[in-house]
Design a protein around this motif. Structure first.
Motif, PDB file in Angstrom:
ATOM      1  N   SER B  70       0.832  -1.207   0.000  1.00 32.04           N
ATOM      2  CA  SER B  70       0.000   0.000   0.000  1.00 32.04           C
ATOM      3  C   SER B  70       0.862   1.251   0.000  1.00 32.04           C
ATOM      4  CB  SER B  70      -0.923   0.004   1.216  1.00 32.04           C
ATOM      5  OG  SER B  70      -1.782  -1.098   1.166  1.00 32.04           O
ATOM      6  N   GLN B 112      -6.705   0.861  -0.694  1.00 30.69           N
ATOM      7  CA  GLN B 112      -7.145  -0.324   0.052  1.00 30.69           C
ATOM      8  C   GLN B 112      -8.381  -0.038   0.888  1.00 30.69           C
ATOM      9  OE1 GLN B 112      -4.065  -2.002   2.475  1.00 30.69           O
ATOM     10  NE2 GLN B 112      -5.174  -3.903   2.787  1.00 30.69           N
ATOM     11  N   ASP B 192      -5.554  -1.447  -5.092  1.00 29.52           N
ATOM     12  CA  ASP B 192      -5.031  -2.048  -3.868  1.00 29.52           C
ATOM     13  C   ASP B 192      -6.126  -2.890  -3.218  1.00 29.52           C
ATOM     14  OD1 ASP B 192      -3.552  -2.699  -1.667  1.00 29.52           O
ATOM     15  OD2 ASP B 192      -3.155  -0.638  -1.031  1.00 29.52           O
ATOM     16  N   GLU B 193      -6.065  -4.176  -3.378  1.00 28.65           N
ATOM     17  CA  GLU B 193      -7.042  -5.125  -2.820  1.00 28.65           C
ATOM     18  C   GLU B 193      -8.487  -4.697  -3.081  1.00 28.65           C
ATOM     19  OE1 GLU B 193      -6.260  -6.868   0.934  1.00 28.65           O
ATOM     20  OE2 GLU B 193      -4.165  -6.251   0.950  1.00 28.65           O
ATOM     21  N   GLY B 426      -3.118  -2.674   6.395  1.00 26.32           N
ATOM     22  CA  GLY B 426      -4.505  -3.140   6.405  1.00 26.32           C
ATOM     23  C   GLY B 426      -4.670  -4.526   7.004  1.00 26.32           C
TER      24      GLY B 426
HETATM   25 MG   LIG Z   1      -2.090  -2.741   2.110  1.00 27.61          MG
END
Ligand SMILES: [Mg+2]
Ligand SMILES: Nc1ncnc2c1ncn2[C@@H]1O[C@H](COP(=O)(O)OP(=O)(O)OP(=O)(O)O)[C@@H](O)[C@H]1O
Lengths: 369, 526
Positions: B70, B112, B192-193, B426
């Motif tokens: 991230s 994220q 991001d995810e 995260g």
């Molecule tokens: Mg992350």
């Protein structure tokens, strides 16, 4: 299964050893230092300031602000505010006058004043929690309402001549010393509030709900119920202050303690409690109260006019809200520029406005505006 | 504004890997980061990371929780300034002074953690700052709504563009962020995810949208802890470990095992847990009857026995999290009964639920799970503050020990227990939420997306932990949008669709097909 957490950060050994909360090194400490400085400088420059006689008066003046600041701290930490406290003082004072004029004894009147304060606080609490109204609006409303009721009770008249033994004790000192009688009970209350805020699960939950009330509710904290009781306590303390005020000046008047909420809120914020909730210490607030009231006292002794005093209070209030935010912004900017060799300062003493509600605000994404 | 960005004279059409233009030297990457270093105070998040994004290529970025993914993306987005390192756009060195520079350069980023304006509508969020204009420069509300509607339809999510963002589920928030990013004129799409809270069908839709963009020669960067998705979408992969670059290469030439070994720097443990020994489950511990809440779900009833793991599957928006919240009592319910071990819970009182032995790990860690500004320790012990206090007073040492123990068991990576939990990565934040509730030693554990954003190694650890809890007699209700997790863990699979419970599949009958069929409503399974 491994039981140690892999860590990469080097720790600040001193803080680790002393277990000092990081923020103690910040705003609170600055206020404590500033308070001591003010006391020293004022004693040196203002003629009357350093005398024991003035110390006694200073403490008597400081008492109502300090008492009201105790529950106010808890309320602001939990993310709300109560602007009606001074009007509650006025109304309970007027009520005392009314009851005294009707011949009730003070042994009955004082508990009734505290109870009346609690009821007025409960009314605030109901509006804020059950109806879910913003506390700022609710307590501005009751600020006017309670003061108005006080005038309904007493009009422009004053009730005086309260029982001598009570009024004497209130302004009297312990034995032959200069320390007022009210100091031990006040110290007791300060200790109780400090313990509740910093050493009990209830205090912990106040910080949690002030920083994120959704997460607090998901952790099983009864957010609404706790806030309700905070308002009740604030009202009861205001009732007690109403009794103190009446006895100290031996007069019940509808305009007693008018405008005092400004000083109380200013002292709490000056003491490092974040207006957005979730942050603050009681030590800082005590220092804030002492700083503000002794500054006012010194200026008054130096023959500065009452209007100018209000200007000072207002300026301090703005500064105490402004400075932490400005320094936080500056730090964030510096942190962006800082060379890797010089690690940027951690956590600001006060946070930038924290988002409320289920979706975070976009400005929080990066933390650097 | 990044004035320094050179505008290339159109992008030549390129093949799958972007290198097929005959005779020409390969074109420079659209965006590249070289030897990037970044520290947060004492924590070194990036220590010499590289990445190159080529036009028309989807590039995966993988690494453990806290590896720096991230952070790398924030550098690409202009949100964080690296301490050191080079940023190149089309081979020309440049610098992002802020997010607006990145946006102007055509880099669209899905972060994220979704960050929407809670009081603006979904459509306003999608077009924040670049609303379609009508006459006299006024915002054309209608055009905005229609375009938002079209975008959401393309992503296959029936979300009303007029509703406010406040109260959206984490998956829906993620969808809004995706809609925002894919609606931009992008040369590079960085994600991001994005799929961490999405279930299969939504992921498929997202991928088809991304592939369409890629065909128009957009460069793509994709971060995910789900390797099936990585292999489905990407052509190239970069591994990051402890902030440093480990490897980059074509995905076709590597394997999941090899990638994981590179991520963790050793041979990984067994990666997927499929629960084996099935002891007969015990008594019913959690019983839910006729539970309803207007606008969310209707007449939901099920039970979970001691030692049983029951999964609750369904599409995004089916009402699974809402049911969990009503059972726990953070949300009120309109009708129905919830009993825990024979004790009927009063509605709307989480504390009573906790006293009865219920715990809920909520889906949205940043809003519901954590007080971000508070320390790791305080968060980890918040629901247990009472139990950890003596004579009504908190005992610092006991709290510290408890927090440290659970952080360790979940391999949480943090600098100091006093650090604000918001500074953790995260996945590590997710571990703190898990720790916070597992430490309460519940009899009934409801976990809502428990492994969202958790890396593959720890995910297996979490699965093992859940299996062990079940073996110890804890009743577990597992809400997950990740089908392999559901099928690997559950004794029974409940499926919800549009606020109703539509299937209760025993382990033997539950497979990918039957669950998806029930969730999407294409003819009930036989
Ligand atoms: Mg992350
Ligand atoms: N604002 C911050 N302040 C201090 N440390 C931070 C901050 N943001 C991230 N970190 C630290 O930097 C490291 C890298 O974090 P990052 O978020 O980049 O990891 P990640 O690879 O995205 O992990 P995940 O898979 O869990 O999302 C972590 O150790 C994290 O604790």
């Amino acid at each position: 299964m491994s039981t140690e957490a892999p860590t990469r950060a080097t720790r600040a050994p001193l803080r680790e050893a002393l277990r000092l909360p990081r923020r103690l090194a910040g705003w609170d400490a600055a206020v404590v230092v500033l308070t001591v400085l003010t006391l020293v400088v004022a004693s040196g420059t203002v003629e009357e300031f350093g005398t024991t006689r003035n110390a006694t008066f200073l403490i008597l003046d400081l008492a109502p602000v300090l008492l009201l600041a105790l529950p106010m701290t808890l309320i602001v930490v939990s993310g709300e505010i109560d602007l009606s406290v001074a009007s509650t003082v006025g109304l309970t004072s007027a009520l005392m006058g009314e009851l005294w004029a009707n011949g009730l004894p003070l042994e009955t009147i004082i508990p009734l004043a505290v109870l009346a304060g609690a009821v007025l606080g409960a009314f605030n609490g109901l509006l804020v929690t059950v109806l879910g109204l913003p506390s700022l609006a609710v307590t501005i409303g009751t600020l006017a309402l309670y003061r108005g009721l006080a005038y309904v009770l007493l009009g422009d008249t004053a009730v005086a001549d309260f029982a001598r033994e009570y009024t004497r004790w209130t302004i009297g000192s312990l034995g032959d010393s200069w320390v007022p009688n009210v100091v031990p009970p006040i110290l007791l209350l300060v200790t109780v509030f400090a313990l509740v805020l910093h050493a009990t699960p209830v205090g912990r939950s106040l910080f949690a709900m002030g920083a994120n009330d959704t997460a607090a509710a998901f952790a099983g904290i009864p957010v609404e119920r706790t806030k309700f009781w905070l308002y009740v306590v604030a009202g009861a303390v205001a009732g007690l202050v109403g009794a103190y005020w009446t006895l100290r000046y031996s007069t019940a008047r509808a305009d007693n303690a008018e405008g005092l909420e400004l000083t109380v809120v200013a002292a709490v914020l000056l003491g490092g409690v974040s207006i957005y909730g979730g942050r603050g210490t009681l030590l800082g607030v005590v220092a804030g109260v002492v700083l503000l009231t002794s500054l006012q006292n010194a200026l008054r002794l130096a023959k500065v006019s009452a209007d100018a005093l209000t200007v000072v209070t207002g300026t301090l209030l703005i500064l105490s809200v402004l400075l932490p935010n400005v320094t936080a912004a500056l730090r964030a900017r510096l942190a962006r520029r800082a060379a890797p060799a010089a690690p940027p300062p951690r956590e600001p003493a006060h946070p930038a406005p924290a988002p409320r509600g289920p979706a975070p605000e976009p400005t929080r994404r990066d933390g650097t505006p | 504004m990044a004035a320094s960005r050179p505008t290339p004279e159109g992008h030549p059409a390129r093949g799958e890997h972007g290198y097929e233009t005959p005779r020409d030297a390969p074109p420079p990457p659209v965006v590249a980061l070289r030897d990037v270093w970044k520290s947060y105070g004492a924590v070194a998040a990036l220590r010499g990371a590289h990445i190159e994004l080529h036009a028309g290529e989807a590039h995966a970025l993988v690494g453990e929780n806290g590896a720096g993914k991230s952070t790398l993306i924030k550098v690409l987005a202009g949100v964080r300034k690296p301490d050191r390192g080079v940023l190149e756009l089309d081979g020309v060195r440049t610098e992002f002074k802020g997010p607006q520079d990145a946006r102007a350069a055509g880099v669209a980023v899905i972060h994220q953690e979704p960050a929407l304006f809670p009081d603006l509508s979904v459509a306003e969020n999608v077009f924040a700052g670049r609303q379609p204009r009508g006459r006299f420069g006024r915002i054309d509300e209608r055009a905005m709504r229609e375009r938002a509607h079209a975008l959401l339809a393309r992503l296959g999510v029936p979300l009303d563009p007029r509703r406010p963002a406040r109260g959206l589920s984490i998956a829906d928030q993620q969808i809004v962020e995706i809609a925002k990013a894919v609606s931009l004129e992008t040369r590079a799409l960085v994600m991001d995810e994005p799929t961490a809270a999405l279930s299969g069908p939504e992921v498929d839709r997202l991928f088809s949208v991304v592939n369409a963009l890629r065909a128009e020669s957009t460069a793509v960067l994709f971060v995910s802890h789900r390797f099936a998705e990585v292999t489905a979408l990407c052509q190239r992969v970069t591994v990051l470990r402890d902030g440093a670059h480990v490897s980059t290469g074509p995905l076709a030439e590597t394997s999941v095992d090899r990638l994981v070994a590179q991520m963790v720097g050793r041979e990984p443990d067994a990666l997927f847990v499929r629960r084996r020994e099935q002891r007969p489950p015990g008594d019913v511990v959690l019983e839910v009857e006729g539970l309803s809440r207007a606008g969310a779900f209707r007449d939901v009833g099920f039970h979970v026995r001691a030692g049983e793991i029951v999964a609750l599957a369904g599409l995004v928006g089916a009402g699974r999290s809402e049911v969990a919240r009503a059972v726990f009592g953070v949300d009120r319910r309109d009708a129905g009964r919830v009993t825990v071990a024979g004790r009927t819970l009063p509605g709307g009182r989480p504390r009573a639920a906790m006293a009865a032995g219920l715990a809920l790990v909520p889906e949205d860690r940043r809003q519901q799970g954590l007080v971000l500004a508070a320390s790791v320790q305080r968060n980890a012990t918040l629901p247990r503050a009472r139990q950890l206090s003596r004579f009504g007073f908190l005992v610092g040492g006991a709290e510290r020990r408890a927090a440290r123990e659970w952080a360790g068991r979940l391999r949480t990576r943090y600098g100091d227990l006093d650090d604000p939990v918001g500074t953790l990565s995260g996945g590590n934040q997710q571990k703190v939420v898990l720790a916070k509730w597992l430490a309460t030693a519940p009899r009934v554990l409801i976990v809502d997306e428990p492994t969202r954003g958790i890396d593959i190694g720890t995910k297996a650890e979490v699965h093992r932990l859940l299996a062990r809890l079940a073996a110890d007699g804890v009743a577990i209700l597992l809400i997950s949008s990740e089908l392999p997790e559901v099928l690997g863990m559950a004794d029974r699979v409940l499926v919800m669709r549009e606020g109703r419970l539509v299937a209760d599949l025993p382990r033997e009958a539950a497979d990918e097909e039957s669950v998806i069929r029930a969730a999407t409503g294409q003819e009930a399974p036989a």
